[in-house]
Design a protein around this motif. Structure first.
Motif, PDB file in Angstrom:
ATOM      1  N   SER A 126      61.988 138.942  18.322  1.00 55.20           N
ATOM      2  CA  SER A 126      61.103 138.900  18.959  1.00 55.20           C
ATOM      3  C   SER A 126      60.660 137.675  18.539  1.00 55.20           C
ATOM      4  CB  SER A 126      60.077 139.838  19.470  1.00 55.20           C
ATOM      5  OG  SER A 126      59.548 140.141  18.515  1.00 55.20           O
ATOM      6  N   SER A 132      65.729 132.708  21.153  1.00 59.15           N
ATOM      7  CA  SER A 132      65.676 132.199  22.724  1.00 59.15           C
ATOM      8  C   SER A 132      65.565 131.040  23.427  1.00 59.15           C
ATOM      9  CB  SER A 132      63.580 132.751  22.605  1.00 59.15           C
ATOM     10  OG  SER A 132      63.073 131.192  22.475  1.00 59.15           O
ATOM     11  N   ASP A 330      61.061 128.932  32.025  1.00 62.77           N
ATOM     12  CA  ASP A 330      61.681 130.348  31.308  1.00 62.77           C
ATOM     13  C   ASP A 330      61.372 129.727  29.756  1.00 62.77           C
ATOM     14  OD1 ASP A 330      61.632 132.445  33.393  1.00 62.77           O
ATOM     15  OD2 ASP A 330      63.827 131.835  33.847  1.00 62.77           O
ATOM     16  N   LYS A 337      55.912 133.799  24.005  1.00 64.00           N
ATOM     17  CA  LYS A 337      55.987 135.219  23.675  1.00 64.00           C
ATOM     18  C   LYS A 337      56.819 135.338  22.181  1.00 64.00           C
ATOM     19  CE  LYS A 337      55.379 138.723  25.071  1.00 64.00           C
ATOM     20  NZ  LYS A 337      54.268 139.835  25.189  1.00 64.00           N
TER      21      LYS A 337
ATOM     22  N   LEU B 155      68.950 137.508  35.677  1.00 66.98           N
ATOM     23  CA  LEU B 155      68.262 138.254  34.763  1.00 66.98           C
ATOM     24  C   LEU B 155      68.531 138.150  33.258  1.00 66.98           C
ATOM     25  CD1 LEU B 155      66.402 141.203  35.051  1.00 66.98           C
ATOM     26  CD2 LEU B 155      69.138 142.268  34.708  1.00 66.98           C
ATOM     27  N   TYR B 156      67.387 138.462  32.438  1.00 65.27           N
ATOM     28  CA  TYR B 156      67.676 138.143  31.208  1.00 65.27           C
ATOM     29  C   TYR B 156      66.618 139.017  30.625  1.00 65.27           C
ATOM     30  CZ  TYR B 156      70.627 133.994  30.786  1.00 65.27           C
ATOM     31  OH  TYR B 156      71.944 133.251  31.165  1.00 65.27           O
ATOM     32  N   MET B 157      67.670 140.378  29.658  1.00 65.11           N
ATOM     33  CA  MET B 157      67.333 141.081  29.026  1.00 65.11           C
ATOM     34  C   MET B 157      67.234 140.437  27.337  1.00 65.11           C
ATOM     35  SD  MET B 157      67.919 144.416  31.277  1.00 65.11           S
ATOM     36  CE  MET B 157      66.766 145.983  30.484  1.00 65.11           C
ATOM     37  N   THR B 158      65.822 139.933  26.622  1.00 65.24           N
ATOM     38  CA  THR B 158      66.040 138.968  26.085  1.00 65.24           C
ATOM     39  C   THR B 158      64.760 140.065  24.694  1.00 65.24           C
ATOM     40  OG1 THR B 158      64.386 138.123  25.772  1.00 65.24           O
ATOM     41  CG2 THR B 158      65.766 137.593  26.963  1.00 65.24           C
ATOM     42  N   GLY B 161      61.149 139.419  26.056  1.00 65.45           N
ATOM     43  CA  GLY B 161      60.795 140.132  26.892  1.00 65.45           C
ATOM     44  C   GLY B 161      62.367 140.084  27.578  1.00 65.45           C
ATOM     45  N   THR B 162      61.853 140.199  29.232  1.00 63.36           N
ATOM     46  CA  THR B 162      62.799 140.801  30.281  1.00 63.36           C
ATOM     47  C   THR B 162      62.587 139.113  31.404  1.00 63.36           C
ATOM     48  OG1 THR B 162      62.856 142.649  30.225  1.00 63.36           O
ATOM     49  CG2 THR B 162      64.059 141.696  32.814  1.00 63.36           C
ATOM     50  N   ILE B 163      63.712 138.214  31.530  1.00 61.81           N
ATOM     51  CA  ILE B 163      63.282 137.523  32.323  1.00 61.81           C
ATOM     52  C   ILE B 163      63.956 137.920  34.186  1.00 61.81           C
ATOM     53  CG2 ILE B 163      63.922 134.825  33.199  1.00 61.81           C
ATOM     54  CD1 ILE B 163      62.729 134.629  30.670  1.00 61.81           C
ATOM     55  N   PRO B 164      63.563 138.229  34.906  1.00 59.12           N
ATOM     56  CA  PRO B 164      63.646 139.014  36.470  1.00 59.12           C
ATOM     57  C   PRO B 164      64.424 137.211  36.652  1.00 59.12           C
ATOM     58  CG  PRO B 164      61.269 137.701  36.761  1.00 59.12           C
ATOM     59  CD  PRO B 164      61.485 137.591  35.469  1.00 59.12           C
TER      60      PRO B 164
END
Lengths: 385, 385
Positions: A126, A132, A330, A337, B155-158, B161-164
Motif C-alpha cells: 500500500s 501504483s 488518479d 495514499k 475500476l481498479y482495486m489496488t 485503495g479502490t478507484i471507481p
C-alpha cells in the motif's frame, strides 16, 4: 507536528503528494497539514477541497516550520539544503540518478524516505508508489498507442467487410506491462508479451496475453533473470543480442509495440534496434515507456514522436514522458495514499518517529542523521565524488 | 472504362476513396483504375501497393479521360466544373451544405452519387459510408475522451485503495453513439445513454449501456421522433427545452459526456447548454462529435479544446473534427469498400451504366443529365439562387 505538501516545481509535473482524502487521514493521525496554494490545481484538487479537509493553505511552505515534507519528484539540492536537520521527507528521490540531491539531503541532516526503496513485500504494497504509478503509465501507454494507430484495436465485422484486431506486443511484464496487456486486451486487441523473468508467464496469461517464450540459452527461461524484489536483472551482452534476434520476428509481426522494461537504478535495456523497427509495417506504432531512462528502443527521444521510415510509409516511435503525470487525478490519488500510508507507519500519538527496526521504514530510508543509509547509493556517491 | 482515384485536397483529410484491395475489386469488374500519386499516403496505402494491385499511378488525374471519379470529401465547384458530361462521381457531397458544388455538378452534366443519400435498407448496408465512418468516429471519440480525462476509465482495486469506474454518458445512439457506448464499456466505464428515438433503448442495452428514459411529454418515448431511414427528427423548441432540463442531472453526474446527435441535412440539435456543462465536476471531459455541424454543446468550436470554468477547476470541451480521418487506414478501408460496392452495383461487362430502376442507385443519385435529382436539394438550390 507540521506536515507540508509541496507544489511541484518540475515542468510537466501535474501530480501532488496529498489529496483531500489523505489530508483527512493525516489529520486523524494527529498531524497538522499545510498545503502550498495551487499544489493540487494540476491534478484537479482545489485549495478549497484541501481546506475543507482541514489543511491550511499557504502561499509558500516555510522550511523552518516543517517537520515533514511530502513531495512527488526528487527535491532539488537547494530545496533539500533549506530543510531543518531532522525533517522527514517522503517522495520519489531517484537515488541512482539524482546524486547531488541525495548529498544535499544527507548534508542537511534530513531523514529522507525514497519511495523507490519501499521493499516489494506484501505489507508494504500500500506504500509502493513505483507500482501504483506504473499502473497508470501502463494504462496510459495503450491509450497513447491507440490514438496514434491509424486503425481499430478491436475486431469489427461490418457490412463493408471484416476488420481484423490489432496485434499488440508488450515487452516487459512488470506492473506497467501487465497493465498495458490488460488494457489492450480490454480494447479488443490480440496481445502477446515477453519478459525475461520466467515467472511472468502466468501473470501475462492472467491478463489475457499470450506469453512468448524465447529460448535464450537452450533453456526456455532463466530463473537467474529475476533480481531482487521481483524486478528483472540485466542480461549479459551476448544474451541481450540473442534476445533481440529472437524478438525480431515478433516485433515485425506486431502492429503496436509497447516496451516497459526497466531495471531499477540502471539504464533501460536495449530491446529493439532501429533495424527491428524498420521491419515493422507502415502505420505501426511503438510506445517506449522507458524513454526517460534511456529507452528500450534504439533512437527513442523522451517526449517526442519520431517517424521511422519503413517500406511504404513510416512507423511512429513515441518516447513517452511523464505518463503517470498525464493522468494526474488518479495518479495523485494513489501516490498520495502511498505516501500517507508510509507516513502513518512511522507516526504514533501525533508524533512522527521513524522506527528503524521496522523493515519497511529501514529499507525505504535514504538519508538519516547526516549520512546516506542506502548502501548502493552511498557507494555510488563515493564513486561520484 | 477509366476510374480515377483522387488525392484529397482538404486540409486535415487523410482518407482515400480506394485501397489496393478495392482496386483489385474494380479491376475484376473490368475497369481500369488510375490513382493520383500519394493519394493513399496519409492513410498508409503506398503508390507501390496500388500499382501492385493493378492501378496506374498518375501525377494528376486528367479530367477529360475519366469515366468515373472516386473521392472522399465533396468536390470543389471548380473540380466539378472540369469534369466531362456523363462522368460518374462517387463520394460524400454534403448536399445540404455544399450547394455551389451541387450546382457545378449539375451544370457540368456529371452523374454524381452522394454517399449521404444511400438509403438505409439492408441491401445497401455495404455501401453506407455514413455508417462506416460513424463507426470510426464513435470509437475515436472515446479514445479522445479517455486521453484527456485525468482519471482511469476502469475500476481498479489496488493496495492503495479502490478507484471507481468513470461514468460515461452518451447522447445520441446512432452508429457513432452505439460505438462510443461499446468502446467506453470495453474500457471499463459505467455507461448510460439517451436518444429521442424510443427504438434505440434495446440497442443501447445490447452495447452494455443503461438507457435513460426521459419523460418528454408524459409518454416515455415518442415514436414521432424517428424520422426517415432510422435517423432522428428535430424536436420542437418546447420539447427540446424540456429535454435539456431532464438531461441536466444526468450530465452533472457524468465524468465524461460524448454527444453524437445529428439530423441529416440540418444543424445539430443543441442538447447541452453552458450552464449544464458548468454543473459538471472539475476534470470532466465533454467530446462533441457534432461540432462540425454546429455542435450539440453550446459554445463548442470544431477542432478546439476549450476549458469551461467550473467549481474547483474546469471541464474540457472538445470540438472533435475529422474524427474518422484521424484513423485513416481503417476509415479508408471501409469507405473504399462502400464506394466500390456502389460502383459495382452499376457496372456490368466492364461498363458503368447506372440503372435508375434500382432503388439504391436512384436514391443515391444527386445530379444527372444536367439536373439535380435529389428533391430536397433541388428545392434548397431553388431557394439559394
Amino acid at each position: 507536528m507540521q506536515v507540508g505538501v509541496r507544489r511541484e516545481q518540475r515542468a510537466g509535473e501535474r501530480r501532488v503528494a496529498a489529496t483531500p482524502e489523505t489530508v483527512l487521514q493525516l489529520r486523524a493521525l494527529g498531524l497538522d497539514v499545510a498545503v502550498e496554494s495551487n499544489a493540487g490545481a494540476g491534478a484537479g484538487y482545489a485549495d478549497a477541497a484541501f481546506a475543507a479537509a482541514g489543511a491550511s493553505i499557504v502561499p509558500e511552505l516555510i522550511a523552518e516550520s516543517l517537520d515533514v515534507l511530502l513531495h512527488v519528484r526528487p527535491l532539488e539540492p537547494e530545496t533539500a539544503a533549506g530543510l531543518r536537520p531532522g525533517t522527514v521527507s517522503i517522495g520519489f528521490a531517484s537515488p541512482a540518478s539524482e546524486l547531488p540531491g541525495v548529498r544535499a539531503l544527507a548534508a542537511a541532516g534530513v531523514t529522507s524516505f525514497a519511495l523507490e526503496l519501499v521493499p516489494r513485500i506484501s505489507r508494504a504494497q500500500s506504500m509502493d508508489a513505483l507500482s501504483s504509478q506504473s499502473l497508470v503509465s501502463g494504462y496510459r501507454a495503450v491509450l497513447e498507442a491507440a490514438l496514434r494507430y491509424p486503425r481499430f484495436f478491436p475486431l469489427y465485422m461490418t457490412a463493408a467487410g471484416t476488420i481484423p484486431p490489432a496485434r499488440v506486443l508488450v515487452l516487459g511484464a512488470g506492473v506497467a506491462g501487465l497493465q498495458a496487456i490488460g488494457t489492450a486486451k480490454r480494447l479488443g486487441a490480440r496481445v502477446s508479451a515477453n519478459d525475461i523473468r520466467a515467472a511472468s508467464a502466468d501473470e501475462v496469461a492472467s491478463m489475457g496475453g499470450t506469453f512468448i517464450h524465447l529460448d535464450l540459452d537452450t533453456r526456455t527461461a532463466d530463473p537467474s533473470a529475476e533480481g531482487s524484489g521481483g524486478y528483472a536483472r540485466e542480461l549479459g551482452e551476448d544474451r541481450a543480442k540473442r534476445q533481440r534476434a529472437l524478438l525480431a520476428p515478433h516485433v515485425a509481426a506486431a502492429d503496436v509495440l509497447i516496451t516497459t522494461a526497466a531495471i531499477p537504478g540502471r539504464a533501460a535495456p536495449l530491446l529493439v534496434t532501429t533495424e527491428m523497427v524498420a521491419g515493422m509495417r507502415a502505420g505501426s506504432v511503438v510506445v517506449d515507456l522507458a524513454a526517460e531512462s534511456g529507452g528500450n528502443v534504439e533512437g527513442v527521444i523522451a517526449g517526442r514522436d519520431l517517424q521511422i521510415p519503413v517500406d511504404g510509409g513510416s512507423v511512429t516511435l513515441v518516447g513517452l514522458q511523464d505518463a503517470a503525470s498525464a493522468m494526474p487525478s488518479d495518479a495523485s490519488r494513489l501516490f498520495a495514499k502511498n505516501v500517507a500510508n508510509l507516513l502513518a507507519l512511522m507516526t504514533a500519538d501525533g508524533k512522527v518517529v521513524p522506527d528503524f527496526d521496522d523493515e519497511v521504514v529501514a529499507a525505504s530510508c535514504l538519508t538519516h542523521g547526516g549520512s546516506v543509509r542506502h548502501a548502493a547509493t552511498a557507494e555510488a556517491l563515493e564513486a561520484f565524488k
